[in-house]
Design a protein around this motif. Structure first.
Motif, mmCIF file in Angstrom:
data_model
loop_
_atom_site.group_PDB
_atom_site.id
_atom_site.type_symbol
_atom_site.label_atom_id
_atom_site.label_comp_id
_atom_site.label_asym_id
_atom_site.label_seq_id
_atom_site.Cartn_x
_atom_site.Cartn_y
_atom_site.Cartn_z
ATOM 1 N N ALA A 648 8.011 4.836 -21.725
ATOM 2 C CA ALA A 648 8.156 4.268 -20.586
ATOM 3 C C ALA A 648 7.151 4.931 -19.305
ATOM 4 O O ALA A 648 7.366 6.117 -19.012
ATOM 5 N N THR A 649 6.108 4.457 -18.812
ATOM 6 C CA THR A 649 5.577 5.109 -17.664
ATOM 7 C C THR A 649 5.692 4.053 -15.933
ATOM 8 O O THR A 649 6.025 3.037 -15.724
ATOM 9 N N VAL A 650 6.498 4.992 -15.103
ATOM 10 C CA VAL A 650 6.836 4.884 -13.718
ATOM 11 C C VAL A 650 5.608 5.010 -13.095
ATOM 12 O O VAL A 650 5.435 6.116 -13.163
ATOM 13 N N GLU A 651 5.193 3.915 -12.428
ATOM 14 C CA GLU A 651 4.282 4.158 -11.206
ATOM 15 C C GLU A 651 4.693 3.438 -9.559
ATOM 16 O O GLU A 651 5.839 2.817 -9.565
ATOM 17 N N TRP A 652 4.220 4.235 -9.095
ATOM 18 C CA TRP A 652 4.677 4.392 -7.713
ATOM 19 C C TRP A 652 3.263 3.980 -6.688
ATOM 20 O O TRP A 652 2.025 4.669 -6.771
ATOM 21 N N HIS A 653 2.842 2.762 -6.673
ATOM 22 C CA HIS A 653 1.518 2.791 -4.967
ATOM 23 C C HIS A 653 1.876 3.103 -3.824
ATOM 24 O O HIS A 653 2.468 2.287 -3.209
ATOM 25 N N VAL A 654 1.967 4.140 -3.631
ATOM 26 C CA VAL A 654 1.987 4.751 -1.985
ATOM 27 C C VAL A 654 0.768 4.480 -1.354
ATOM 28 O O VAL A 654 0.133 5.079 -1.213
ATOM 29 N N ALA A 655 2.143 3.521 -0.594
ATOM 30 C CA ALA A 655 1.013 2.896 0.800
ATOM 31 C C ALA A 655 0.936 4.215 1.326
ATOM 32 O O ALA A 655 1.188 5.089 1.713
ATOM 33 N N HIS A 656 -0.105 4.248 2.908
ATOM 34 C CA HIS A 656 -0.401 4.892 4.201
ATOM 35 C C HIS A 656 0.852 4.985 4.989
ATOM 36 O O HIS A 656 0.550 6.353 5.984
ATOM 37 N N ASP A 657 1.614 4.054 4.783
ATOM 38 C CA ASP A 657 2.986 4.420 5.185
ATOM 39 C C ASP A 657 4.699 4.668 5.164
ATOM 40 O O ASP A 657 5.231 4.489 6.275
ATOM 41 N N VAL A 658 4.203 5.203 3.905
ATOM 42 C CA VAL A 658 5.529 5.955 3.873
ATOM 43 C C VAL A 658 5.516 7.068 4.522
ATOM 44 O O VAL A 658 4.429 7.903 4.758
ATOM 45 N N GLU A 659 6.522 7.139 4.514
ATOM 46 C CA GLU A 659 6.635 9.177 5.368
ATOM 47 C C GLU A 659 6.940 9.925 4.608
ATOM 48 O O GLU A 659 7.209 9.689 3.622
ATOM 49 N N PRO A 660 6.218 10.659 5.575
ATOM 50 C CA PRO A 660 6.274 12.419 4.280
ATOM 51 C C PRO A 660 7.349 12.735 4.008
ATOM 52 O O PRO A 660 8.538 12.565 4.546
ATOM 53 N N GLY A 661 7.340 13.759 2.193
ATOM 54 C CA GLY A 661 8.476 13.998 2.331
ATOM 55 C C GLY A 661 7.974 14.219 0.690
ATOM 56 O O GLY A 661 6.983 14.335 0.059
#
Length: 688
Positions: A648-661
């Motif tokens: 299984a593959t999990v992807e997250w398309h991280v947008a520019h407004d995601v909080e740093p962390g």
């Protein structure tokens, strides 16, 4: 003091007018190895999840008469008549006779990206390789749970209705056929598709927001037939956006349903249709035949990026308009609650046109049915606007079933490709008995049809119902009539008589002949009469057949799972990069792969196959994304099918407004060991 309290309670009851409840539950079935329902594209089987599919339920009760109606909207291509019957049976086991086929309406968003297998007629079973209990059971379970949730949350409340124009979100994909309707009729309307959105708002007597239902016509085909990830298309995304906004900022349990209307000839591909790989306009006809190797495809507003981007735009347009209408000035809905429903044999209908009586036809599908639409072209060599067959295909057709002379006359000018109504092999190829229904909410009426009505056929039926309501003293000039469907079953398309002559895809897919719309009009006039005369039992309701025990299922049988050599289930096969990511204007894709079990082991209703977690303190993590979020992807595939090993593959398309962390990806799955009927749940996270 007690007297003042009693007076206040009495006033709030009068102000509210209804008992209302909202509920939501997951209906996602097998997300892998099962064909998707809608495009009939052989090999378009699920490989994971973009977003989950949901049932959203709304209960409205008249506190005086105790009459109660239930409206359910599902993220599906349509709704199976047997699915509704099973839901009602289970509700009656739990609640007794409160819920019936008469007061439960199940309407669909018409997404083409959900799993198939819930329609019991041969033609629709062939398109997805069968009747699939693996799909049907979670659907029944989820729909029932959504109604239970609404039932358990009944409160005194109020309803309001608002409407407004939404542009740049739908076009007519068969304008040639639409233009065959009388000029005088077309002149009554500003557009060749309906641009109005109608929103029914739900609030409790304290003014707290509970939910909304939006009706707007646009096909659920923003994501095309190359897609392999389960999702609710543009209406599913619109619901996700509204609920996320309301739940974060205003109401923690807000339910937003984006129901379908007369979308038969209405496309979200708003830029028009072009031959793939070129800028040559086309319309799917032989006259606009595309160059070799190219197909006539519609283009959505984000087509240069992806279908997912077009889906986002069309979904967001609907979401923003619904929120605008929900918060704008609206008309209070007051009055009594009522309902009427009937199982109607459409093939027995006799209609009158110009003093001539005509019986409806046995079902049949025309040549242009095989051509598909500009939203999803089908078989090579078939074209829309086809009013004559050809010798080669007629010979093949006759081997399967030669249409009778009466059938050919009845269906003309449709050249019959599949004579479904006269086939006797297996079981019924298309429905004869249809579930039609009418709800009353004061001066607002909602009707359910199982067919996809074109723009003008829907307009005619709405107008006919309103006229009948006025004639039967149930309505007036201010009466609002809302078209909802495909609902309570599926019976392909319904065009006007004039559009049928053109035999584009919609006309070729109108099974019961050129007078289908007129039959629907007469049937709903009878429904109005039944509502106005509840003690008159002269109009017959048929028995709905159940063919599920005679059905087939060619979906691949899935085997037990094996972990990879020297690995355990859930182990990370490929981790996310250890690099730090910086914000950019375009999403950054981070992913990880895991040793997996087949997702068909457990559809994980109201759960998730993936998580994105944010570190909030030492050894403390918070889930911030699941497989229902639009910026995540869950996909699955076999590594060695014979051995039963998969990943299984999990992807997250991280947008520019995601909080740093600091974040980590997680996978939750189930495995079945050899020679075992039980599954084992496991959970793993990638290294953050």
């Amino acid at each position: 003091m007690i007297r003042l309290i009693l007076i206040f309670l009495a006033l709030t009851t009068v102000i509210g007018g209804f008992r209302i409840g909202t509920g939501k539950s997951d209906i996602t079935g097998p997300v892998t190895q099962v064909m998707m329902m809608g495009y009939a594209e052989l090999g378009q089987t699920g490989q994971g999840i973009l977003q989950r599919l949901w049932a959203r339920a709304f209960i409205i009760e008249d506190p005086k008469t105790k009459a109660r109606i239930v409206f359910v909207n599902t993220d599906t291509q349509s709704m199976g008549d047997i699915i509704k019957k099973r839901v009602v049976e289970k509700l009656q086991e739990r609640y007794g006779p409160i819920y019936t086929e008469g007061n439960v309406m199940i309407s669909s968003t018409h997404s083409h990206s959900g799993m198939g297998g819930y329609l019991q007629y041969t033609l629709y079973e062939i398109s997805v390789l069968g009747w699939i209990e693996e799909t049907a059971n979670p659907m029944v379970q989820g729909i029932m749970q959504s109604i239970i949730n609404a039932h358990d949350n009944l409160v005194d409340g109020s309803l309001a209705l608002s409407s407004g124009e939404l542009l740049d979100s739908n076009i007519n994909r068969s304008p040639q056929a639409y233009l065959l309707n009388p000029f005088e009729e077309r002149a009554l309307y500003k557009h060749d598709v309906d641009k109005n959105m109608t929103v029914l708002s739900f609030k409790n007597n304290q003014g707290h927001d509970l939910g909304l239902v939006s009706w707007f016509p646009v096909h659920g085909v923003s994501i095309n037939n190359t897609n392999r990830l389960i999702n609710g298309d543009n209406k599913g995304y619109a619901a996700y956006l509204v609920e996320r906004h309301m739940n974060r900022n205003i109401s923690p349990s807000f339910v937003a349903a984006f129901a379908q209307s007369n979308e038969g000839d209405v496309s979200p591909n708003t830029l028009g249709s072009f031959c793939t790989g070129t800028d040559i306009p086309c319309d799917g006809t032989r006259e606009s035949k595309c160059p070799s190797g190219s197909k006539c495809n519609g283009r959505g507003p984000g087509w240069e990026t992806s279908g997912i981007e077009s889906n986002r735009i069309i979904g967001e347009n609907q979401a923003l308009k619904a929120l605008e209408l929900y918060t704008s000035e609206s008309t209070q809905v007051d009055g009594t609650v009522d309902y009427v429903q009937r199982y109607w044999d459409i093939t027995k209908a006799v209609v009158t046109n110009h003093d001539k009586q005509s019986k409806l036809c046995a079902a049949a599908m025309g040549y242009a049915f095989a051509a598909g639409t500009t939203d999803g072209p089908a078989l090579h060599g078939f074209h829309q606007n086809t009013t004559h067959g050809n010798l080669g295909w007629d010979i093949i057709r006759n081997i399967v079933k030669r249409p009778s002379a009466n059938q050919r006359r009845c269906q003309a000018p449709k050249p019959i490709l599949l004579d479904t109504g006269e086939m006797t092999s297996l079981h019924a190829w298309q429905p004869e008995i249809l579930d039609i229904q009418l709800f009353k909410l004061g001066n607002v009426f909602i009707y359910a049809v199982p067919s996809e009505f074109t723009t003008m056929s829907g307009r005619r039926l709405q107008m006919a119902i309103k006229t009948a309501l006025i004639e039967n003293y149930l309505g007036n000039e201010d009466t609002i009539v809302i078209h909802s469907g495909p609902a309570n079953g599926y019976a392909s398309y319904c065009t006007t008589f004039e559009e049928y002559q053109n035999q584009r895809y919609e006309g070729a897919s109108t099974p019961y002949g050129p007078n289908t719309l007129q039959a629907y009009i007469q049937a709903f006039e009878e429904l109005v009469f039944m509502m106005a005369n509840p003690t008159n039992h002269s109009i017959v309701s048929e028995e709905l057949p159940d063919y599920t025990k005679k059905s087939f299922n060619l979906t691949p049988i899935y085997r037990s799972d094996q972990s990879h050599l020297f690995r355990s289930f859930g182990d990370v096969l490929r981790d996310v990069s250890s690099d730090h990511f910086t914000k950019t204007s375009t999403p950054i894709v981070v992913s990880a792969s895991f040793v997996a079990g087949n997702p068909r082991n457990d559809p994980m209703l109201n759960k998730t196959f993936l998580t994105v977690e944010k570190k909030i303190a030492k050894d403390q993590w918070k889930v911030v994304r699941t497989d229902d979020d639009y910026d995540t992807r869950f996909s699955w595939k076999y590594k060695h099918q014979l051995l039963g090993t998969s990943e299984a593959t999990v992807e997250w398309h991280v947008a520019h407004d995601v909080e740093p962390g600091v974040y980590r990806l997680g996978y939750i799955g189930n495995s079945i060991a050899p020679f075992s009927n039980t599954d084992e749940t496991f959970q793993r996270e990638s290294v953050s």
